[in-house]
Design a protein around this motif. Structure first.
Motif, PDB file in Angstrom:
ATOM      1  N   ASN A   1       0.867  -1.176   0.000  1.00 16.27           N
ATOM      2  CA  ASN A   1       0.000   0.000   0.000  1.00 16.27           C
ATOM      3  C   ASN A   1       0.902   1.223   0.000  1.00 16.27           C
ATOM      4  O   ASN A   1       1.596   1.477   0.989  1.00 16.27           O
ATOM      5  N   PHE A   2       0.923   1.954  -1.112  1.00 14.14           N
ATOM      6  CA  PHE A   2       1.738   3.165  -1.220  1.00 14.14           C
ATOM      7  C   PHE A   2       0.871   4.382  -0.910  1.00 14.14           C
ATOM      8  O   PHE A   2      -0.274   4.476  -1.365  1.00 14.14           O
ATOM      9  N   SER A   3       1.436   5.356  -0.183  1.00 19.02           N
ATOM     10  CA  SER A   3       0.696   6.546   0.224  1.00 19.02           C
ATOM     11  C   SER A   3       0.549   7.594  -0.879  1.00 19.02           C
ATOM     12  O   SER A   3      -0.265   8.496  -0.765  1.00 19.02           O
ATOM     13  N   GLN A   4       1.337   7.476  -1.922  1.00 19.23           N
ATOM     14  CA  GLN A   4       1.297   8.435  -3.032  1.00 19.23           C
ATOM     15  C   GLN A   4       1.915   7.786  -4.257  1.00 19.23           C
ATOM     16  O   GLN A   4       2.278   6.613  -4.214  1.00 19.23           O
ATOM     17  N   ALA A   5       2.037   8.547  -5.327  1.00 21.01           N
ATOM     18  CA  ALA A   5       2.606   8.008  -6.567  1.00 21.01           C
ATOM     19  C   ALA A   5       3.948   7.324  -6.268  1.00 21.01           C
ATOM     20  O   ALA A   5       4.699   7.750  -5.390  1.00 21.01           O
ATOM     21  N   VAL A   6       4.226   6.261  -7.013  1.00 23.07           N
ATOM     22  CA  VAL A   6       5.381   5.411  -6.723  1.00 23.07           C
ATOM     23  C   VAL A   6       6.582   5.798  -7.584  1.00 23.07           C
ATOM     24  O   VAL A   6       6.473   5.959  -8.797  1.00 23.07           O
TER      25      VAL A   6
END
Length: 142
Positions: free
Chosen positions: A128-133
């Motif tokens: 689960n990424f909090s923003q663009a990767v």
């Protein structure tokens, strides 16, 4: 004015919306693609768009694959779905200092924190990424 704003926000929040159907994908139907940054790894997007914002992805790595020390601008929560891997932090991978994790284990990785992994056997994770990767190898010139 404040009361009117609160009333409008409440009305919008409570406005009935059309129900959406759940998205169900069986394991055999997961669309795996090549991992864009780790040769030999695979990636499947579960929700969101990794290039635009917060998202959830699954990654699969074969036995023996090393994921080199790297960072992301985004913070991440990683959950091991299957298999066993050694996860560690720092700019150099050192298996003796990593933690062996199996299905059900999870780690939280803060933004810009160097980390790495090694596949003791094939393993699958959700991230689960909090923003663009983004993906930056440690020691890589920017």
């Amino acid at each position: 004015m404040k009361l009117a704003s609160i009333a409008i926000l409440a009305a919008v929040a409570l406005y009935p919306r059309e129900a959406q159907e759940p998205v169900v994908v069986k394991a055999a139907d997961v669309k795996w693609g090549d991992h864009p940054s780790v040769k030999g790894g695979f990636l499947a997007v579960q929700s969101g768009d990794p290039s635009k914002g917060a998202c959830v992805v699954m990654m699969k790595f074969p036995k023996g694959l090393s994921i080199p020390p790297h960072t992301h601008t985004a913070s991440e929560v990683v959950t091991v779905v299957s298999g066993t891997a050694v996860f560690g932090s720092g700019v150099k991978a050192d298996l003796s200092k990593g933690a062996e994790l199996s299905a059900g284990s999870f780690i939280q990785v803060p933004s810009k924190s160097p980390h790495w992994a090694f596949a003791k056997e094939e393993f699958i994770i959700t991230v689960n990424f909090s923003q663009a990767v983004d993906f930056h190898l440690c020691g890589e010139k920017k």
